[in-house]
Every structure is written in structure tokens, then in C-alpha cells.
Design a protein around this motif. Structure first.
Motif, PDB file in Angstrom:
ATOM      1  N   PHE A 171     -20.356   2.549  -5.219  1.00  0.00           N
ATOM      2  CA  PHE A 171     -20.231   2.668  -6.674  1.00  0.00           C
ATOM      3  C   PHE A 171     -18.892   3.285  -7.060  1.00  0.00           C
ATOM      4  N   LEU A 172     -18.440   4.249  -6.276  1.00  0.00           N
ATOM      5  CA  LEU A 172     -17.172   4.905  -6.554  1.00  0.00           C
ATOM      6  C   LEU A 172     -16.018   3.917  -6.484  1.00  0.00           C
ATOM      7  N   ILE A 173     -16.020   3.066  -5.480  1.00  0.00           N
ATOM      8  CA  ILE A 173     -14.957   2.077  -5.334  1.00  0.00           C
ATOM      9  C   ILE A 173     -14.985   1.097  -6.508  1.00  0.00           C
ATOM     10  N   TRP A 174     -16.202   0.669  -6.906  1.00  0.00           N
ATOM     11  CA  TRP A 174     -16.312  -0.265  -8.030  1.00  0.00           C
ATOM     12  C   TRP A 174     -15.837   0.370  -9.332  1.00  0.00           C
ATOM     13  N   ALA A 175     -16.305   1.574  -9.635  1.00  0.00           N
ATOM     14  CA  ALA A 175     -15.946   2.233 -10.893  1.00  0.00           C
ATOM     15  C   ALA A 175     -14.451   2.523 -10.956  1.00  0.00           C
ATOM     16  N   SER A 176     -13.883   2.945  -9.848  1.00  0.00           N
ATOM     17  CA  SER A 176     -12.451   3.258  -9.828  1.00  0.00           C
ATOM     18  C   SER A 176     -11.621   1.990  -9.973  1.00  0.00           C
ATOM     19  N   GLY A 177     -12.057   0.925  -9.305  1.00  0.00           N
ATOM     20  CA  GLY A 177     -11.348  -0.341  -9.444  1.00  0.00           C
ATOM     21  C   GLY A 177     -11.400  -0.863 -10.868  1.00  0.00           C
ATOM     22  N   SER A 178     -12.555  -0.737 -11.526  1.00  0.00           N
ATOM     23  CA  SER A 178     -12.683  -1.176 -12.915  1.00  0.00           C
ATOM     24  C   SER A 178     -11.779  -0.357 -13.830  1.00  0.00           C
ATOM     25  N   THR A 179     -11.724   0.955 -13.595  1.00  0.00           N
ATOM     26  CA  THR A 179     -10.894   1.827 -14.427  1.00  0.00           C
ATOM     27  C   THR A 179      -9.415   1.481 -14.293  1.00  0.00           C
ATOM     28  N   VAL A 180      -8.973   1.318 -13.075  1.00  0.00           N
ATOM     29  CA  VAL A 180      -7.564   0.997 -12.841  1.00  0.00           C
ATOM     30  C   VAL A 180      -7.222  -0.366 -13.426  1.00  0.00           C
ATOM     31  N   LEU A 181      -8.139  -1.338 -13.329  1.00  0.00           N
ATOM     32  CA  LEU A 181      -7.893  -2.668 -13.881  1.00  0.00           C
ATOM     33  C   LEU A 181      -7.760  -2.623 -15.392  1.00  0.00           C
ATOM     34  N   VAL A 182      -8.630  -1.858 -16.057  1.00  0.00           N
ATOM     35  CA  VAL A 182      -8.565  -1.733 -17.516  1.00  0.00           C
ATOM     36  C   VAL A 182      -7.259  -1.065 -17.940  1.00  0.00           C
ATOM     37  N   LEU A 183      -6.872  -0.016 -17.236  1.00  0.00           N
ATOM     38  CA  LEU A 183      -5.628   0.673 -17.563  1.00  0.00           C
ATOM     39  C   LEU A 183      -4.419  -0.230 -17.357  1.00  0.00           C
ATOM     40  N   HIS A 184      -4.455  -1.028 -16.317  1.00  0.00           N
ATOM     41  CA  HIS A 184      -3.341  -1.953 -16.054  1.00  0.00           C
ATOM     42  C   HIS A 184      -3.227  -2.999 -17.151  1.00  0.00           C
ATOM     43  N   ARG A 185      -4.362  -3.534 -17.620  1.00  0.00           N
ATOM     44  CA  ARG A 185      -4.327  -4.517 -18.703  1.00  0.00           C
ATOM     45  C   ARG A 185      -3.829  -3.893 -19.994  1.00  0.00           C
ATOM     46  N   HIS A 186      -4.267  -2.660 -20.264  1.00  0.00           N
ATOM     47  CA  HIS A 186      -3.814  -1.981 -21.469  1.00  0.00           C
ATOM     48  C   HIS A 186      -2.303  -1.717 -21.411  1.00  0.00           C
ATOM     49  N   LYS A 187      -1.815  -1.371 -20.258  1.00  0.00           N
ATOM     50  CA  LYS A 187      -0.382  -1.122 -20.105  1.00  0.00           C
ATOM     51  C   LYS A 187       0.421  -2.386 -20.366  1.00  0.00           C
TER      52      LYS A 187
END
Length: 314
Positions: free
Chosen positions: A195-211
Motif C-alpha cells: 500500500f505504501l508503494i502504491w500511495a507514494s507512487g500515486s502522490t508523486v504522479l499527481v505532483l508531477h502532472r501538476h508541475k
């Protein structure tokens, strides 16, 4: 091979001391924000529980292992060993669950479409406190079997599987040593890791798209300071990579030591060093990425500068 017992004692003492100082400092910061309400963030309650669990890990594992490395073999009796191991496994599991909770809240905050009904609740301290409490419940129950299989230091070998940790021992009978029991016991940690890997990957992906969406705006107003998205991404990547690496190694070593008998002391030392690395050094990652620490330090510096100079002696 590991160095001498004295050298290992110094390594354990240094690691435990640094970790306790870092976690104590963060406990003071988060408790200050929770009590005063100043610079308060919704995730402070989660991080406060994380550093509390890390402190318990260091107290229950780092300190006894340091004493054992310096040659104190029988400073705990049977009851003391049961209590120490129970709190160690409890705090380790809570640390797992808490960092998963932290990354889950971050992911929902950045992308509410992941779980729409939790978007508003994720901002409530009461709901966050309830989630923090839930982190303790399964580990309190799962580790209830530890007092049965943990006992005091070994004086002689009299069971099928015995693992001497220098100050306590771990006993399992043959009928418990199978893959099903091991998978059942460590399944919460394995699920938390996934779950940690999934949640962290989702967070980083969202931040990258926002950037990428606001990239053209920052091009018109260049700044030497990194954006909040970049800082958040770096914090998540560093913390999660640190956590996943060390706890994956720890889980592998622990499962191996549970299934295979007669492990050497070097395996025990390796397991303790790896297990204590995240609790000891993660507070400094949080400190370096938390801008409130710089604000508090600058505020203290401004107050000192505003104080009048003491009168000179005659």
C-alpha cells in the motif's frame, strides 16, 4: 563479518542516541503545534504518532541490543523479555501503518478522485485521530502470541528452534514453523509495504502532472527557490525510498531468521541495524523538509535580537 562486540556496541549506541535526539525534537515540535494550534497541519497528528512509534522501537530494541553488545547478557528476566519484544513488534507495526496512513492522506489530499467521500474527512483532526487509533488495534491483537514464544536469555539448548538475541531468546515449536504461519504473522507488514508503494507512487504522479500544468507560469516568473510541489515530491521520494529499502531488508532477514534455525550473531546484528535505521534517521529527513522549523528558529532569533543588551559592569 562484523567487528568486535565493543565496536558493535559503539555503533548501536551512536545510532540509538542520534535517533532518540531526532525523534524527541520532532515530538516537541508536533506536540507544540497540536497544543498551541500555531503552524498546525492536519498531518501533524499522524507524524506525531510516527515519531512516537519510532521512539518506542529505539527504546525497546536499540537500548537492549547496545547493552548486550557491551557484554551485559542477563539484564532482563523472562517477563522483561516478553514486554520488550512485545513493544518492539507493536511499535514496528504501528510505524508501518502510520507511514502508510500519512502517504494515503497525502494522496487523497492531492487527488480527491481517489476516494471522494474522504476528501472532507481528511481535514478533520477527529477523523485523523480515529485513523491513528485504528493503526494500533490490529498490531495489539497480532502480537498477542509473542509472550508465548519469547523468553529470557538461553542457558542451554532445549527446543527445536532457538534464537539467542544476546539478552532474550525466541522459541518456536516445529508445528508452528511453516510457511502459512510465517505469512500470516508478517502479512500486515507485507500489505502495508504494498500500500505504501502504491500511495507514494500515486502522490508523486499527481505532483508531477501538476508541475507540468503550471510549468509555463513559472517560466514567466523564474525563482531560485524550489516549488512546493518539488519539495513535497522530494520529501516523499526520500522518505519512502528510505523506508521501503530498510524495511524490505528487515522483513527478509526476520522471515529468514524465523524459518531457519541456528543463525549467527552477525545475522542478529544486521537485523537490528537495519530495523533501527529508519526510526533513527527518518526524523532528520522530516526536519530538513519542514519549513516550520526554519520559521521557529528565525522567530527565536528575532526575539533574542529584540532583547536589550545587559548593562555593563562598573
Amino acid at each position: 563479518m562484523f567487528p568486535s562486540s565493543l565496536d558493535m556496541g559503539i555503533i548501536f549506541l551512536t545510532q540509538t542516541g542520534i535517533g532518540l535526539v531526532g525523534n524527541s525534537s520532532l515530538l516537541c515540535l508536533y506536540n507544540f503545534t497540536l497544543i498551541s494550534g500555531r503552524y498546525l497541519r492536519p498531518t501533524d497528528l499522524i507524524l506525531n504518532q510516527l515519531v512516537l512509534a519510532n521512539s518506542i522501537v529505539l527504546f525497546s530494541k536499540g537500548i537492549p541490543q547496545t547493552m548486550a553488545a557491551f557484554g551485559w547478557k542477563y539484564f532482563l528476566d523472562d517477563v522483561g523479555c516478553k514486554i520488550i519484544f512485545y513493544f518492539y513488534r507493536l511499535a514496528t507495526g504501528v510505524s508501518f501503518s502510520t507511514i502508510c496512513l500519512f502517504n494515503g492522506f497525502q494522496a487523497i489530499k492531492l487527488d480527491p478522485s481517489i476516494c471522494k467521500w474522504m476528501e472532507l474527512k481528511a481535514r478533520s483532526l477527529r477523523f485523523i485521530a480515529f485513523c491513528c487509533f485504528i493503526c494500533w488495534v490490529p498490531h495489539l491483537l497480532i502480537n498477542s502470541c509473542l509472550p508465548v514464544i519469547v523468553s529470557g536469555p538461553l542457558h542451554k539448548k532445549n527446543s527445536s528452534v532457538e534464537e539467542n538475541y544476546g539478552y532474550c531468546s525466541w522459541h518456536l515449536s516445529e508445528d508452528l514453523l511453516d510457511s502459512f504461519y510465517t505469512l500470516l504473522y508478517f502479512s500486515p507488514d507485507i500489505l502495508s509495504l504494498g500500500f505504501l508503494i502504491w500511495a507514494s507512487g500515486s502522490t508523486v504522479l499527481v505532483l508531477h502532472r501538476h508541475k507540468q500544468r503550471v510549468w509555463h507560469i513559472r517560466q514567466q516568473r523564474p525563482s531560485s527557490r524550489p516549488s512546493h510541489e518539488v519539495r513535497a515530491t522530494h520529501t516523499i521520494l526520500i522518505l519512502v525510498s528510505f523506508f521501503v529499502t530498510f524495511y524490505s531488508i528487515y522483513l527478509t532477514l526476520t522471515i529468514w531468521m524465523t524459518l531457519v534455525a541456528n543463525q549467527g550473531q552477525w545475522m542478529v546484528n544486521t537485523s537490528v541495524l537495519v530495523a533501527s535505521s529508519f526510526p533513527a534517521f527518518s526524523p532528520f529527513v522530516l526536519m530538513l523538509r519542514d519549513t516550520r522549523i526554519a520559521l521557529l528558529c528565525s522567530g527565536c532569533g528575532a526575539r533574542r535580537a529584540a532583547l536589550p543588551d545587559p548593562p555593563s559592569g562598573s
